[in-house]
Motif scaffolding. Structure first.
Motif, PDB file in Angstrom:
ATOM      1  N   ARG A  22      12.958 -16.561 -12.170  1.00 35.90           N
ATOM      2  CA  ARG A  22      12.204 -15.484 -11.524  1.00 35.90           C
ATOM      3  C   ARG A  22      11.957 -14.324 -12.494  1.00 35.90           C
ATOM      4  NH1 ARG A  22      13.106 -12.895  -5.494  1.00 35.90           N
ATOM      5  NH2 ARG A  22      11.497 -11.283  -5.682  1.00 35.90           N
ATOM      6  N   SER A  23      12.919 -14.051 -13.364  1.00 36.69           N
ATOM      7  CA  SER A  23      12.757 -12.959 -14.333  1.00 36.69           C
ATOM      8  C   SER A  23      11.556 -13.201 -15.243  1.00 36.69           C
ATOM      9  CB  SER A  23      14.032 -12.790 -15.170  1.00 36.69           C
ATOM     10  OG  SER A  23      14.323 -13.993 -15.871  1.00 36.69           O
ATOM     11  N   VAL A  24      11.307 -14.470 -15.592  1.00 43.51           N
ATOM     12  CA  VAL A  24      10.157 -14.821 -16.433  1.00 43.51           C
ATOM     13  C   VAL A  24       8.856 -14.529 -15.677  1.00 43.51           C
ATOM     14  CG1 VAL A  24       8.955 -16.701 -17.621  1.00 43.51           C
ATOM     15  CG2 VAL A  24      11.467 -16.587 -17.678  1.00 43.51           C
ATOM     16  N   ILE A  25       8.830 -14.898 -14.392  1.00 46.52           N
ATOM     17  CA  ILE A  25       7.641 -14.669 -13.569  1.00 46.52           C
ATOM     18  C   ILE A  25       7.386 -13.173 -13.410  1.00 46.52           C
ATOM     19  CG2 ILE A  25       6.596 -15.040 -11.296  1.00 46.52           C
ATOM     20  CD1 ILE A  25       6.913 -17.583 -13.069  1.00 46.52           C
ATOM     21  N   THR A  26       8.462 -12.403 -13.181  1.00 51.36           N
ATOM     22  CA  THR A  26       8.324 -10.949 -13.046  1.00 51.36           C
ATOM     23  C   THR A  26       7.708 -10.345 -14.309  1.00 51.36           C
ATOM     24  OG1 THR A  26      10.263 -10.860 -11.610  1.00 51.36           O
ATOM     25  CG2 THR A  26       9.582  -8.798 -12.635  1.00 51.36           C
ATOM     26  N   LYS A  27       8.184 -10.814 -15.475  1.00 51.29           N
ATOM     27  CA  LYS A  27       7.663 -10.330 -16.754  1.00 51.29           C
ATOM     28  C   LYS A  27       6.173 -10.642 -16.882  1.00 51.29           C
ATOM     29  CE  LYS A  27       8.332 -10.824 -21.746  1.00 51.29           C
ATOM     30  NZ  LYS A  27       9.105 -11.542 -22.800  1.00 51.29           N
ATOM     31  N   HIS A  28       5.793 -11.875 -16.556  1.00 48.83           N
ATOM     32  CA  HIS A  28       4.385 -12.267 -16.645  1.00 48.83           C
ATOM     33  C   HIS A  28       3.511 -11.416 -15.716  1.00 48.83           C
ATOM     34  CE1 HIS A  28       4.933 -15.465 -19.403  1.00 48.83           C
ATOM     35  NE2 HIS A  28       5.468 -16.354 -18.552  1.00 48.83           N
ATOM     36  N   ILE A  29       3.957 -11.206 -14.493  1.00 44.77           N
ATOM     37  CA  ILE A  29       3.180 -10.423 -13.524  1.00 44.77           C
ATOM     38  C   ILE A  29       2.992  -8.995 -14.006  1.00 44.77           C
ATOM     39  CG2 ILE A  29       3.218  -9.422 -11.189  1.00 44.77           C
ATOM     40  CD1 ILE A  29       4.480 -12.045 -10.211  1.00 44.77           C
ATOM     41  N   ASN A  30       4.067  -8.401 -14.527  1.00 48.48           N
ATOM     42  CA  ASN A  30       3.972  -7.029 -15.044  1.00 48.48           C
ATOM     43  C   ASN A  30       2.977  -6.946 -16.201  1.00 48.48           C
ATOM     44  OD1 ASN A  30       5.816  -6.055 -13.196  1.00 48.48           O
ATOM     45  ND2 ASN A  30       7.585  -6.315 -14.575  1.00 48.48           N
ATOM     46  N   ASN A  31       3.006  -7.946 -17.066  1.00 49.78           N
ATOM     47  CA  ASN A  31       2.077  -7.968 -18.205  1.00 49.78           C
ATOM     48  C   ASN A  31       0.625  -8.157 -17.742  1.00 49.78           C
ATOM     49  OD1 ASN A  31       4.128  -7.599 -20.080  1.00 49.78           O
ATOM     50  ND2 ASN A  31       4.428  -9.803 -20.433  1.00 49.78           N
ATOM     51  N   ILE A  32       0.457  -8.993 -16.750  1.00 52.22           N
ATOM     52  CA  ILE A  32      -0.894  -9.242 -16.205  1.00 52.22           C
ATOM     53  C   ILE A  32      -1.494  -7.954 -15.648  1.00 52.22           C
ATOM     54  CG2 ILE A  32      -2.125 -10.361 -14.275  1.00 52.22           C
ATOM     55  CD1 ILE A  32      -0.141 -12.772 -14.754  1.00 52.22           C
ATOM     56  N   PHE A  33      -0.708  -7.205 -14.898  1.00 49.37           N
ATOM     57  CA  PHE A  33      -1.191  -5.936 -14.348  1.00 49.37           C
ATOM     58  C   PHE A  33      -1.369  -4.880 -15.440  1.00 49.37           C
ATOM     59  CE2 PHE A  33       0.919  -7.186 -10.104  1.00 49.37           C
ATOM     60  CZ  PHE A  33      -0.246  -7.808  -9.671  1.00 49.37           C
ATOM     61  N   ARG A  34      -0.459  -4.878 -16.417  1.00 51.53           N
ATOM     62  CA  ARG A  34      -0.549  -3.916 -17.515  1.00 51.53           C
ATOM     63  C   ARG A  34      -1.812  -4.141 -18.335  1.00 51.53           C
ATOM     64  NH1 ARG A  34       3.344  -5.200 -22.028  1.00 51.53           N
ATOM     65  NH2 ARG A  34       1.540  -6.511 -22.512  1.00 51.53           N
ATOM     66  N   ASP A  35      -2.122  -5.415 -18.601  1.00 48.41           N
ATOM     67  CA  ASP A  35      -3.308  -5.759 -19.385  1.00 48.41           C
ATOM     68  C   ASP A  35      -4.600  -5.680 -18.571  1.00 48.41           C
ATOM     69  OD1 ASP A  35      -1.546  -6.262 -21.427  1.00 48.41           O
ATOM     70  OD2 ASP A  35      -1.537  -8.455 -21.134  1.00 48.41           O
ATOM     71  N   LYS A  36      -4.442  -5.380 -17.263  1.00 49.61           N
ATOM     72  CA  LYS A  36      -5.582  -5.299 -16.330  1.00 49.61           C
ATOM     73  C   LYS A  36      -6.366  -6.608 -16.255  1.00 49.61           C
ATOM     74  CE  LYS A  36      -6.039  -0.295 -16.728  1.00 49.61           C
ATOM     75  NZ  LYS A  36      -6.933   0.854 -17.003  1.00 49.61           N
ATOM     76  N   GLU A  37      -5.637  -7.682 -16.459  1.00 55.48           N
ATOM     77  CA  GLU A  37      -6.250  -9.007 -16.309  1.00 55.48           C
ATOM     78  C   GLU A  37      -6.624  -9.242 -14.851  1.00 55.48           C
ATOM     79  OE1 GLU A  37      -4.951 -13.694 -16.880  1.00 55.48           O
ATOM     80  OE2 GLU A  37      -3.847 -12.124 -17.956  1.00 55.48           O
ATOM     81  N   VAL A  38      -5.791  -8.710 -13.949  1.00 58.94           N
ATOM     82  CA  VAL A  38      -6.015  -8.807 -12.503  1.00 58.94           C
ATOM     83  C   VAL A  38      -5.758  -7.430 -11.900  1.00 58.94           C
ATOM     84  CG1 VAL A  38      -5.239  -9.856 -10.344  1.00 58.94           C
ATOM     85  CG2 VAL A  38      -5.332 -11.238 -12.425  1.00 58.94           C
ATOM     86  N   ASP A  39      -6.608  -7.031 -10.940  1.00 61.60           N
ATOM     87  CA  ASP A  39      -6.422  -5.743 -10.276  1.00 61.60           C
ATOM     88  C   ASP A  39      -5.227  -5.815  -9.330  1.00 61.60           C
ATOM     89  OD1 ASP A  39      -7.247  -3.051  -9.315  1.00 61.60           O
ATOM     90  OD2 ASP A  39      -7.613  -4.147  -7.456  1.00 61.60           O
ATOM     91  N   LYS A  40      -4.271  -4.939  -9.512  1.00 63.89           N
ATOM     92  CA  LYS A  40      -3.040  -4.977  -8.729  1.00 63.89           C
ATOM     93  C   LYS A  40      -3.282  -4.639  -7.265  1.00 63.89           C
ATOM     94  CE  LYS A  40       1.701  -3.196  -8.618  1.00 63.89           C
ATOM     95  NZ  LYS A  40       2.701  -2.336  -9.296  1.00 63.89           N
ATOM     96  N   LYS A  41      -4.078  -3.619  -7.013  1.00 66.06           N
ATOM     97  CA  LYS A  41      -4.255  -3.112  -5.653  1.00 66.06           C
ATOM     98  C   LYS A  41      -4.790  -4.174  -4.695  1.00 66.06           C
ATOM     99  CE  LYS A  41      -6.355   0.694  -3.081  1.00 66.06           C
ATOM    100  NZ  LYS A  41      -7.214   1.907  -3.157  1.00 66.06           N
ATOM    101  N   SER A  42      -5.778  -4.933  -5.144  1.00 65.18           N
ATOM    102  CA  SER A  42      -6.415  -5.912  -4.257  1.00 65.18           C
ATOM    103  C   SER A  42      -5.765  -7.286  -4.294  1.00 65.18           C
ATOM    104  CB  SER A  42      -7.900  -6.043  -4.614  1.00 65.18           C
ATOM    105  OG  SER A  42      -8.054  -6.438  -5.959  1.00 65.18           O
TER     106      SER A  42
END
Length: 328
Positions: free
Chosen positions: A47-67
Protein backbone atom coordinates in the motif's frame (compact mmCIF):
# COMPACT_ATOMS: atom_id res chain seq x y z
CA UNK A 1 -15.03 -10.42 -14.91
CA UNK A 2 -18.46 -11.10 -13.38
CA UNK A 3 -21.63 -9.04 -13.99
CA UNK A 4 -22.17 -7.81 -17.53
CA UNK A 5 -25.54 -6.09 -17.15
CA UNK A 6 -24.38 -3.50 -14.65
CA UNK A 7 -26.34 -0.47 -13.51
CA UNK A 8 -25.14 2.97 -12.49
CA UNK A 9 -23.84 2.85 -8.91
CA UNK A 10 -23.65 -0.92 -8.67
CA UNK A 11 -20.62 -3.01 -7.72
CA UNK A 12 -18.95 -5.03 -10.50
CA UNK A 13 -16.64 -7.93 -9.60
CA UNK A 14 -13.21 -7.93 -11.26
CA UNK A 15 -11.10 -11.10 -11.24
CA UNK A 16 -7.62 -11.70 -12.62
CA UNK A 17 -7.30 -14.40 -15.32
CA UNK A 18 -6.23 -17.09 -12.85
CA UNK A 19 -8.47 -15.81 -10.04
CA UNK A 20 -5.47 -14.82 -7.88
CA UNK A 21 -7.22 -11.53 -7.08
CA UNK A 22 -10.90 -10.54 -6.80
CA UNK A 23 -11.85 -6.88 -6.38
CA UNK A 24 -15.27 -5.22 -6.06
CA UNK A 25 -15.25 -2.29 -8.50
CA UNK A 26 -17.80 0.48 -7.98
CA UNK A 27 -19.22 1.91 -11.18
CA UNK A 28 -20.54 5.47 -10.84
CA UNK A 29 -20.40 8.84 -12.64
CA UNK A 30 -19.29 7.08 -15.84
CA UNK A 31 -16.11 5.70 -14.28
CA UNK A 32 -14.97 3.01 -11.83
CA UNK A 33 -13.77 3.62 -8.27
CA UNK A 34 -11.38 1.77 -5.94
CA UNK A 35 -9.82 2.41 -2.52
CA UNK A 36 -6.03 2.54 -2.03
CA UNK A 37 -5.91 -0.90 -0.43
CA UNK A 38 -7.93 -2.31 -3.35
CA UNK A 39 -5.54 -0.77 -5.88
CA UNK A 40 -2.62 -2.30 -3.94
CA UNK A 41 -4.30 -5.71 -4.00
CA UNK A 42 -5.18 -5.31 -7.68
CA UNK A 43 -1.56 -4.71 -8.72
CA UNK A 44 0.04 -6.92 -6.07
CA UNK A 45 2.00 -4.06 -4.48
CA UNK A 46 2.43 -2.74 -0.95
CA UNK A 47 0.00 0.00 0.00
CA UNK A 48 2.89 2.39 0.73
CA UNK A 49 4.04 2.01 -2.90
CA UNK A 50 0.53 2.84 -4.16
CA UNK A 51 0.32 5.87 -1.84
CA UNK A 52 3.65 7.13 -3.22
CA UNK A 53 2.48 6.71 -6.82
CA UNK A 54 -0.82 8.51 -6.16
CA UNK A 55 0.93 11.43 -4.48
CA UNK A 56 3.33 11.73 -7.42
CA UNK A 57 0.48 11.56 -9.93
CA UNK A 58 -1.32 14.45 -8.24
CA UNK A 59 1.93 16.39 -7.75
CA UNK A 60 2.81 16.07 -11.44
CA UNK A 61 -0.79 17.06 -12.31
CA UNK A 62 -1.09 13.98 -14.45
CA UNK A 63 -4.63 13.62 -13.06
CA UNK A 64 -6.81 16.30 -11.46
CA UNK A 65 -7.21 15.43 -7.79
CA UNK A 66 -10.48 17.25 -7.14
CA UNK A 67 -12.53 15.44 -9.78
CA UNK A 68 -10.92 12.03 -9.37
CA UNK A 69 -11.17 11.47 -5.63
CA UNK A 70 -14.37 11.10 -3.66
CA UNK A 71 -14.74 10.33 0.02
CA UNK A 72 -17.51 7.99 1.14
CA UNK A 73 -18.60 6.39 4.37
CA UNK A 74 -18.35 2.59 4.32
CA UNK A 75 -19.23 -0.10 6.82
CA UNK A 76 -16.55 -0.70 9.48
CA UNK A 77 -15.00 2.75 9.16
CA UNK A 78 -15.61 5.63 11.54
CA UNK A 79 -14.51 8.25 9.00
CA UNK A 80 -14.87 8.79 5.23
CA UNK A 81 -12.67 6.64 2.99
CA UNK A 82 -11.07 7.98 -0.22
CA UNK A 83 -12.01 6.32 -3.51
CA UNK A 84 -9.99 6.88 -6.68
CA UNK A 85 -11.35 7.04 -10.23
CA UNK A 86 -10.31 4.96 -13.22
CA UNK A 87 -7.93 7.73 -14.35
CA UNK A 88 -5.99 7.41 -11.09
CA UNK A 89 -6.12 3.60 -11.12
CA UNK A 90 -4.76 3.44 -14.67
CA UNK A 91 -2.09 6.06 -13.96
CA UNK A 92 -0.89 3.92 -11.03
CA UNK A 93 -1.06 0.87 -13.30
CA UNK A 94 1.25 2.49 -15.87
CA UNK A 95 3.76 3.31 -13.13
CA UNK A 96 3.67 -0.31 -11.97
CA UNK A 97 3.45 -1.87 -15.39
CA UNK A 98 2.77 -5.61 -15.19
CA UNK A 99 0.63 -8.38 -16.65
CA UNK A 100 -1.98 -7.64 -13.97
CA UNK A 101 -2.02 -3.94 -14.89
CA UNK A 102 -2.40 -4.70 -18.62
CA UNK A 103 -5.25 -7.13 -17.96
CA UNK A 104 -7.08 -4.67 -15.73
CA UNK A 105 -6.73 -1.85 -18.28
CA UNK A 106 -8.32 -4.04 -20.97
CA UNK A 107 -11.12 -5.09 -18.63
CA UNK A 108 -11.84 -1.53 -17.47
CA UNK A 109 -11.92 -0.18 -21.03
CA UNK A 110 -14.38 -2.92 -22.05
CA UNK A 111 -16.65 -2.27 -19.07
CA UNK A 112 -16.58 1.48 -19.59
CA UNK A 113 -17.33 1.15 -23.30
CA UNK A 114 -20.33 -1.09 -22.58
CA UNK A 115 -21.64 1.32 -19.95
CA UNK A 116 -21.36 4.31 -22.27
CA UNK A 117 -23.09 2.46 -25.11
CA UNK A 118 -25.88 1.43 -22.78
CA UNK A 119 -26.09 4.96 -21.39
CA UNK A 120 -26.29 6.36 -24.91
CA UNK A 121 -29.13 4.00 -25.77
CA UNK A 122 -31.05 5.14 -22.68
CA UNK A 123 -30.41 8.82 -23.37
CA UNK A 124 -31.37 8.38 -27.02
CA UNK A 125 -34.67 6.86 -25.94
CA UNK A 126 -35.27 9.74 -23.53
CA UNK A 127 -34.45 12.26 -26.24
CA UNK A 128 -36.91 10.65 -28.65
CA UNK A 129 -39.59 10.63 -25.95
CA UNK A 130 -38.93 14.29 -25.20
CA UNK A 131 -39.08 15.24 -28.87
CA UNK A 132 -42.41 13.43 -29.12
CA UNK A 133 -43.84 15.30 -26.13
CA UNK A 134 -42.47 18.63 -27.41
CA UNK A 135 -44.11 17.95 -30.77
CA UNK A 136 -47.35 17.17 -28.97
CA UNK A 137 -47.08 20.40 -26.97
CA UNK A 138 -46.37 22.42 -30.12
CA UNK A 139 -49.43 20.89 -31.79
CA UNK A 140 -51.57 21.93 -28.82
CA UNK A 141 -50.14 25.46 -28.91
CA UNK A 142 -50.76 25.79 -32.66
CA UNK A 143 -54.30 24.47 -32.28
CA UNK A 144 -55.19 26.81 -29.39
CA UNK A 145 -53.62 29.82 -31.07
CA UNK A 146 -55.54 29.20 -34.28
CA UNK A 147 -58.88 28.59 -32.56
CA UNK A 148 -58.50 31.59 -30.22
CA UNK A 149 -59.13 33.81 -33.27
CA UNK A 150 -62.51 32.15 -33.93
CA UNK A 151 -65.42 34.59 -33.54
CA UNK A 152 -67.35 32.29 -31.20
CA UNK A 153 -64.39 32.34 -28.79
CA UNK A 154 -64.17 36.14 -28.54
CA UNK A 155 -63.79 37.03 -24.88
CA UNK A 156 -62.35 33.62 -23.99
CA UNK A 157 -58.72 34.51 -24.69
CA UNK A 158 -57.64 34.45 -21.04
CA UNK A 159 -59.28 31.05 -20.44
CA UNK A 160 -57.55 29.63 -23.52
CA UNK A 161 -54.20 30.95 -22.27
CA UNK A 162 -54.93 29.35 -18.87
CA UNK A 163 -55.69 26.05 -20.59
CA UNK A 164 -52.40 26.23 -22.45
CA UNK A 165 -50.46 27.14 -19.31
CA UNK A 166 -51.99 24.25 -17.34
CA UNK A 167 -51.44 21.85 -20.23
CA UNK A 168 -47.78 22.85 -20.53
CA UNK A 169 -47.33 22.49 -16.78
CA UNK A 170 -48.72 18.95 -16.74
CA UNK A 171 -46.14 17.81 -19.28
CA UNK A 172 -43.20 19.22 -17.22
CA UNK A 173 -40.95 18.23 -20.11
CA UNK A 174 -37.69 19.91 -19.21
CA UNK A 175 -37.78 19.01 -15.53
CA UNK A 176 -38.65 15.39 -16.27
CA UNK A 177 -35.97 15.13 -18.94
CA UNK A 178 -33.29 16.66 -16.71
CA UNK A 179 -34.14 14.18 -13.97
CA UNK A 180 -34.31 11.31 -16.43
CA UNK A 181 -37.86 10.33 -15.54
CA UNK A 182 -40.13 11.21 -18.39
CA UNK A 183 -43.55 9.74 -17.77
CA UNK A 184 -46.65 9.26 -19.84
CA UNK A 185 -49.96 10.60 -18.62
CA UNK A 186 -51.03 8.48 -15.66
CA UNK A 187 -53.79 6.09 -16.58
CA UNK A 188 -56.38 6.02 -13.80
CA UNK A 189 -59.12 3.44 -13.43
CA UNK A 190 -62.72 4.68 -13.42
CA UNK A 191 -64.60 3.02 -10.56
CA UNK A 192 -67.89 4.81 -11.27
CA UNK A 193 -69.80 3.68 -14.35
CA UNK A 194 -72.09 6.25 -15.96
CA UNK A 195 -75.44 4.65 -16.84
CA UNK A 196 -77.84 6.07 -19.43
CA UNK A 197 -80.77 6.26 -16.99
CA UNK A 198 -78.58 8.04 -14.42
CA UNK A 199 -77.46 10.55 -17.08
CA UNK A 200 -81.11 11.23 -18.01
CA UNK A 201 -81.96 11.84 -14.35
CA UNK A 202 -79.10 14.34 -13.99
CA UNK A 203 -80.14 16.15 -17.19
CA UNK A 204 -83.76 16.33 -15.93
CA UNK A 205 -82.60 17.98 -12.69
CA UNK A 206 -80.39 20.44 -14.59
CA UNK A 207 -83.27 21.31 -16.93
CA UNK A 208 -85.67 21.91 -14.05
CA UNK A 209 -83.20 24.26 -12.37
CA UNK A 210 -82.39 26.19 -15.56
CA UNK A 211 -86.04 26.60 -16.54
CA UNK A 212 -86.80 27.99 -13.07
CA UNK A 213 -84.07 30.57 -13.69
CA UNK A 214 -85.43 31.18 -17.22
CA UNK A 215 -82.08 30.07 -18.67
CA UNK A 216 -83.46 27.21 -20.79
CA UNK A 217 -86.50 26.26 -22.82
CA UNK A 218 -88.48 23.03 -22.93
CA UNK A 219 -86.25 21.89 -25.82
CA UNK A 220 -83.26 21.74 -23.47
CA UNK A 221 -82.03 18.17 -23.00
CA UNK A 222 -84.51 16.53 -25.36
CA UNK A 223 -82.71 13.41 -26.58
CA UNK A 224 -82.21 13.45 -30.34
CA UNK A 225 -82.95 9.94 -31.68
CA UNK A 226 -81.39 8.18 -28.68
CA UNK A 227 -77.90 9.48 -29.43
CA UNK A 228 -76.94 9.94 -25.77
CA UNK A 229 -77.36 6.21 -25.12
CA UNK A 230 -75.04 5.57 -28.07
CA UNK A 231 -72.41 7.96 -26.73
CA UNK A 232 -72.41 6.41 -23.26
CA UNK A 233 -72.19 2.96 -24.79
CA UNK A 234 -69.35 4.23 -26.98
CA UNK A 235 -67.10 5.30 -24.09
CA UNK A 236 -67.36 1.78 -22.64
CA UNK A 237 -67.04 -0.11 -25.91
CA UNK A 238 -64.64 -3.04 -26.18
CA UNK A 239 -62.78 -4.77 -28.99
CA UNK A 240 -61.64 -8.37 -28.56
CA UNK A 241 -62.34 -8.14 -24.85
CA UNK A 242 -60.35 -4.92 -24.31
CA UNK A 243 -61.78 -1.45 -23.69
CA UNK A 244 -61.02 1.09 -26.41
CA UNK A 245 -60.85 3.82 -23.77
CA UNK A 246 -59.46 1.98 -20.73
CA UNK A 247 -58.54 4.93 -18.53
CA UNK A 248 -60.69 7.34 -16.55
CA UNK A 249 -59.05 10.25 -18.39
CA UNK A 250 -59.90 8.85 -21.82
CA UNK A 251 -63.51 8.10 -20.86
CA UNK A 252 -64.06 11.60 -19.44
CA UNK A 253 -62.42 13.28 -22.44
CA UNK A 254 -64.46 11.31 -24.96
CA UNK A 255 -67.68 11.88 -23.01
CA UNK A 256 -67.16 15.65 -23.24
CA UNK A 257 -66.04 15.54 -26.85
CA UNK A 258 -68.80 13.26 -28.18
CA UNK A 259 -71.66 15.15 -26.52
CA UNK A 260 -70.41 18.51 -27.84
CA UNK A 261 -69.67 17.26 -31.37
CA UNK A 262 -72.43 14.67 -31.95
CA UNK A 263 -75.32 16.91 -30.79
CA UNK A 264 -77.36 14.23 -29.02
CA UNK A 265 -79.85 16.89 -27.80
CA UNK A 266 -82.09 19.35 -29.62
CA UNK A 267 -80.76 22.11 -27.33
CA UNK A 268 -78.16 22.45 -24.59
CA UNK A 269 -75.43 20.13 -25.89
CA UNK A 270 -72.44 22.16 -24.62
CA UNK A 271 -73.93 22.81 -21.19
CA UNK A 272 -75.03 19.19 -20.73
CA UNK A 273 -71.60 17.96 -21.91
CA UNK A 274 -69.94 20.16 -19.29
CA UNK A 275 -72.30 19.06 -16.51
CA UNK A 276 -71.89 15.34 -17.26
CA UNK A 277 -68.10 15.73 -17.62
CA UNK A 278 -67.89 17.34 -14.16
CA UNK A 279 -70.35 14.81 -12.71
CA UNK A 280 -68.34 11.87 -14.09
CA UNK A 281 -65.06 13.22 -12.67
CA UNK A 282 -66.67 14.01 -9.31
CA UNK A 283 -68.24 10.55 -8.94
CA UNK A 284 -64.78 9.08 -9.62
CA UNK A 285 -63.17 11.40 -7.01
CA UNK A 286 -61.14 12.94 -9.82
CA UNK A 287 -62.51 16.48 -10.04
CA UNK A 288 -60.15 18.17 -7.59
CA UNK A 289 -56.42 18.57 -7.13
CA UNK A 290 -54.79 17.67 -3.83
CA UNK A 291 -55.28 21.26 -2.63
CA UNK A 292 -59.05 20.89 -3.32
CA UNK A 293 -58.90 23.27 -6.28
CA UNK A 294 -60.89 22.23 -9.35
CA UNK A 295 -58.68 20.78 -12.07
CA UNK A 296 -60.66 22.72 -14.65
CA UNK A 297 -62.67 25.70 -13.42
CA UNK A 298 -65.97 26.81 -14.97
CA UNK A 299 -64.42 29.47 -17.21
CA UNK A 300 -61.76 27.09 -18.52
CA UNK A 301 -64.39 24.40 -19.10
CA UNK A 302 -66.50 26.87 -21.08
CA UNK A 303 -63.49 27.68 -23.25
CA UNK A 304 -62.75 23.99 -23.69
CA UNK A 305 -66.29 23.12 -24.80
CA UNK A 306 -66.27 26.04 -27.26
CA UNK A 307 -62.92 24.83 -28.63
CA UNK A 308 -64.44 21.42 -29.22
CA UNK A 309 -67.50 22.99 -30.83
CA UNK A 310 -65.48 24.95 -33.42
CA UNK A 311 -62.91 22.20 -34.04
CA UNK A 312 -62.54 20.13 -37.18
CA UNK A 313 -62.83 16.31 -37.05
CA UNK A 314 -59.07 16.10 -37.68
CA UNK A 315 -58.52 18.01 -34.41
CA UNK A 316 -60.07 15.25 -32.28
CA UNK A 317 -56.80 13.57 -31.24
CA UNK A 318 -55.15 16.79 -30.08
CA UNK A 319 -58.28 17.81 -28.15
CA UNK A 320 -58.44 14.45 -26.39
CA UNK A 321 -54.75 14.81 -25.45
CA UNK A 322 -55.34 18.33 -24.13
CA UNK A 323 -58.28 17.19 -21.99
CA UNK A 324 -56.55 14.10 -20.60
CA UNK A 325 -53.42 16.09 -19.73
CA UNK A 326 -55.48 18.78 -18.01
CA UNK A 327 -57.29 16.33 -15.73
CA UNK A 328 -54.49 13.81 -15.12
Amino acid sequence: MAKNNFQKGEIVIYKTPKNEVEVEVRFEKETVWLRQDEIARLYGKERSVITKHINNIFRDKEVDKKSNVQKLHIAGSDKPVAFYSLDVILAVGYRTNSARAIHFRKWATNVLKRYLLKGYAINKKRLLQTRSRLKELQSAIDFLQKKSKYQLLTGQEKEILDLLANYSKTLSLLEQYDKGRIKLVKKSKAEFVLEYEEAKRIIKEIKKDLISKKEASDLFGQDNEGRLAGIIKNIYQTFKGKELYPSLEEKAAHLLYFIVKDHPFIDGNKRIASFLFVYFLDKNNFLYKENRERKINDNALTALTLLIAVSEPKDKDILIKIITNLIS
